[in-house]
Design an enzyme around this catalytic site. Structure first.
Site, PDB file in Angstrom:
ATOM      1  N   ASN A   1      -6.533   2.133  -9.955  1.00 14.15           N
ATOM      2  CA  ASN A   1      -5.655   3.603 -10.313  1.00 14.15           C
ATOM      3  C   ASN A   1      -6.214   5.053 -10.588  1.00 14.15           C
ATOM      4  O   ASN A   1      -5.901   5.756 -10.483  1.00 14.15           O
ATOM      5  CB  ASN A   1      -5.347   3.021 -11.659  1.00 14.15           C
TER       6      ASN A   1
ATOM      7  N   GLN B   1       8.051   1.768   3.100  1.00 14.60           N
ATOM      8  CA  GLN B   1       9.458   1.503   2.287  1.00 14.60           C
ATOM      9  C   GLN B   1       8.865   3.358   2.104  1.00 14.60           C
ATOM     10  O   GLN B   1       7.871   3.571   1.212  1.00 14.60           O
ATOM     11  CB  GLN B   1       8.177   1.031   1.217  1.00 14.60           C
TER      12      GLN B   1
ATOM     13  N   LYS C   1      -3.669   7.095  -2.143  1.00 15.57           N
ATOM     14  CA  LYS C   1      -4.956   6.071  -3.116  1.00 15.57           C
ATOM     15  C   LYS C   1      -5.878   4.657  -2.028  1.00 15.57           C
ATOM     16  O   LYS C   1      -6.946   5.020  -2.021  1.00 15.57           O
ATOM     17  CB  LYS C   1      -4.344   5.270  -4.123  1.00 15.57           C
TER      18      LYS C   1
ATOM     19  N   GLY D   1       1.118  -8.089 -15.528  1.00 13.83           N
ATOM     20  CA  GLY D   1       2.847  -9.043 -15.974  1.00 13.83           C
ATOM     21  C   GLY D   1       1.567 -10.642 -16.967  1.00 13.83           C
ATOM     22  O   GLY D   1       0.483 -10.547 -16.126  1.00 13.83           O
TER      23      GLY D   1
ATOM     24  N   ALA E   1       1.149  -1.493  -0.026  1.00 11.85           N
ATOM     25  CA  ALA E   1      -0.235  -0.341   0.002  1.00 11.85           C
ATOM     26  C   ALA E   1       0.937   1.407   0.337  1.00 11.85           C
ATOM     27  O   ALA E   1       0.652   2.166   1.037  1.00 11.85           O
ATOM     28  CB  ALA E   1      -0.855  -0.165   0.842  1.00 11.85           C
ATOM     29  N   ALA E   2       1.693   1.137  -0.799  1.00 14.45           N
ATOM     30  CA  ALA E   2       2.823   2.918  -0.314  1.00 14.45           C
ATOM     31  C   ALA E   2       2.847   2.941  -1.533  1.00 14.45           C
ATOM     32  O   ALA E   2       3.337   4.021  -1.376  1.00 14.45           O
ATOM     33  CB  ALA E   2       4.519   2.027  -0.595  1.00 14.45           C
TER      34      ALA E   2
ATOM     35  N   ALA F   1     -54.792  22.820  23.311  1.00 11.11           N
ATOM     36  CA  ALA F   1     -53.903  23.542  22.428  1.00 11.11           C
ATOM     37  C   ALA F   1     -53.189  25.337  22.386  1.00 11.11           C
ATOM     38  O   ALA F   1     -53.751  26.294  22.781  1.00 11.11           O
ATOM     39  CB  ALA F   1     -54.836  23.657  21.244  1.00 11.11           C
TER      40      ALA F   1
ATOM     41  N   ARG G   1      -2.797   8.978 -10.543  1.00  8.85           N
ATOM     42  CA  ARG G   1      -4.196   9.284 -11.086  1.00  8.85           C
ATOM     43  C   ARG G   1      -5.592   9.542 -10.539  1.00  8.85           C
ATOM     44  O   ARG G   1      -6.581  10.008 -11.170  1.00  8.85           O
ATOM     45  CB  ARG G   1      -4.281   7.632 -12.819  1.00  8.85           C
TER      46      ARG G   1
END
Ligand code: UD1
Ligand code: CA
Length: 453
Positions: free
Chosen positions: A224, A73, A22, A136, A9-10, A420, A15
């Protein structure tokens, strides 16, 4: 076999065009990363490591929980590098890699994947795509065995024709992973340390690559940009409402109900269009919800009816109770059995007993209202003196005349009546009538003004 889970999650998510990281963008009111963490938790792993980088502080603050560990990271040098950052704190037999921006991954898919991972096998989640651009590619030999993953940017024209893509999600034996990651190089088109390069290394070391093909491509779809985020939201909503229908709920239009939390439903529940259910909502058998309602963290008991255009938050409707159209039930609004709240009535921190009614144009705050009491149109509990809140208590069978102002703290005994238009500033004993208004004066033959010529 024990399991550690690493969630990547780094990444920045350029975009998204957002100042928010994100993975914190929401699907159904929960961050994408939150969805992934929940799926991870369901596997009861030894540890969950979240690799953070962009917006690290914000991500950690948002998700912080005793069962999550965060690993920084500092530089995003690739997915292999990201996993390597978490390695020193891992100790289980196997490691499962998940992505913080792939929120719809299902627990049973992960369980199927994990069943294919042991010290001799690596398990890879793949997906068949019409347009695999960017993914990939899964390269197989003639026997159909996976031999490598080639990233899109590094792939030959022939490899780019492969439609089987890498989801990125995989399960690996930990000690092997350690060896392979230490051998990664960034000598490729993107100058990154690719996690995917461990596949060819595993094959070279004589391990088998087992694959699980995701049946539903949306389950492994990442977000993305905000268009993909919206697609994930729609897909998630579709899954949710289909589950409701399987449980016995009739939805007038499944595309026009949104669920942003956890909903428990009984049978023969009817939900009209444009309804949003948020947080934890419990809906018992036979409940009906009209069009354009927002219901948040509430309980609707058997046969309760929420008519159109109601807004409920931390509210509870007793068996057969009803509210609306246009009712607002704020936190602490509790309707007893068959109690009724009509149009333009607002309740806050107020309990209404069995069969009690407030039909029209009324504000009831910080009050206790006994069974069968009838609150006339235009009644207001004056519960706030500018500094403190005070309670209004009504016994059973009370009749509050229309347009009464009940200045709290004040108590109306059982069977009490207010005239009332009264402003009630003192307690009214049981059975008494209180009239708190100026006596009517009538002037005969009243001369009406005449317009100046
Ligand atoms: C990756 C896979 C690719 C796969 C695709 C599926 C690699 C090398 N490639 O490519 O085979 O088809 O995902 O979407 O693994 N991340 C980090 N730190 C980093 C780099 C990435 O935490 O240094 C995180 C990102 O935040 C993201 C995930 O890892 O959640 C994937 O990274 P991304 O750059 O999107 O990988 P792809 O190039 O899409
Ligand atoms: Ca990606």
């Amino acid at each position: 076999m024990s399991l550690d889970i690493v969630i990547l999650a780094a990444g920045q998510g350029t975009r998204m065009r957002s100042s928010m990281p994100k993975v914190l963008h929401p699907v159904a009111h929960k961050s994408m990363l939150g969805h992934v963490v929940d799926a991870a938790r369901a596997l009861s792993p030894a540890s969950i490591q979240v690799v953070i980088g962009h917006g690290a502080e914000q991500v950690e603050q948002t998700l912080a929980a005793p069962d999550l560990a965060f690993v920084l990271q500092a530089e995003q040098l690739g997915t292999g590098h990201a996993v390597a950052q978490a390695l020193p704190v891992l100790s289980a037999d196997n490691v499962l890699i998940l992505y913080g921006d792939v929120p719809l991954i299902q627990v049973d898919t992960l369980n199927a994947l994990l069943a294919r991972c042991d010290d001799q096998r690596l398990a890879l989640l793949t997906v068949l795509l019409d347009d695999p651009t960017g993914y990939g590619r899964i390269v197989r030999d003639e026997a159909g065995q996976v031999v490598a993953i080639v990233e899109h940017k590094d792939a030959s024209a022939e490899q780019r024709a492969i439609r089987e893509g890498n989801t990125g999600i995989l399960a690996v034996p930990r000690t092997r992973l350690e060896q392979w990651l230490s051998r990664l190089s960034n000598n490729n088109a993107q100058g990154e340390y690719y996690l995917t390069d461990i596949i060819a290394m595993a094959v070279a070391d004589g391990l088998r690559i087992d694959t699980e093909i995701a049946g539903d491509a949306m389950q492994v779809q990442g977000a993305n940009d905000r268009i993909q985020l919206a697609q994930l939201e729609r897909h998630y909503q579709t899954m949710q409402v289909e589950q409701l229908m399987r449980q016995g709920v009739t939805l007038r239009d499944p595309a026009r109900v949104d669920i942003r939390g956890e909903v428990e439903v009984g049978r023969d529940v009817m939900i009209d269009i444009n309804v949003i259910l948020e947080g934890r909502v419990l809906i018992e058998d036979g409940v009906s919800i009209g069009a354009n309602c927002i219901i948040k963290d509430s309980i609707l008991h058997k046969g309760a009816v929420v008519k159109s255009h109601c807004h409920l938050e931390h509210a509870e409707l007793g068996e057969g109770a009803d509210c609306g159209p246009f009712a607002r039930l704020r936190p602490g609004a509790v309707l007893g059995k068959k109690a009724h709240v009509g149009n333009f009535v607002e309740l806050k921190n107020t309990r209404m007993g069995e069969g009690a009614k407030a039909g029209h144009l009324t504000y009831l705050g910080d009050s206790d209202i006994g069974a069968r009491t009838n609150v006339g149109a235009g009644t207001i509990t004056c519960n706030y003196d500018g500094a403190n809140k005070h309670r209004t208590v009504m016994g059973e069978d009370v009749f509050v005349g229309s347009n009464s102002s009940l200045v709290a703290p004040v108590t109306l005994g059982d069977g009490a009546v207010t005239g009332a238009g009264s402003t009630i500033t003192a307690d009214v004993p049981a059975g008494a009538l209180a009239v708190g208004r100026v006596r009517q004066r009538t002037i005969d033959n009243w001369q009406r003004p005449v317009k100046n010529s």
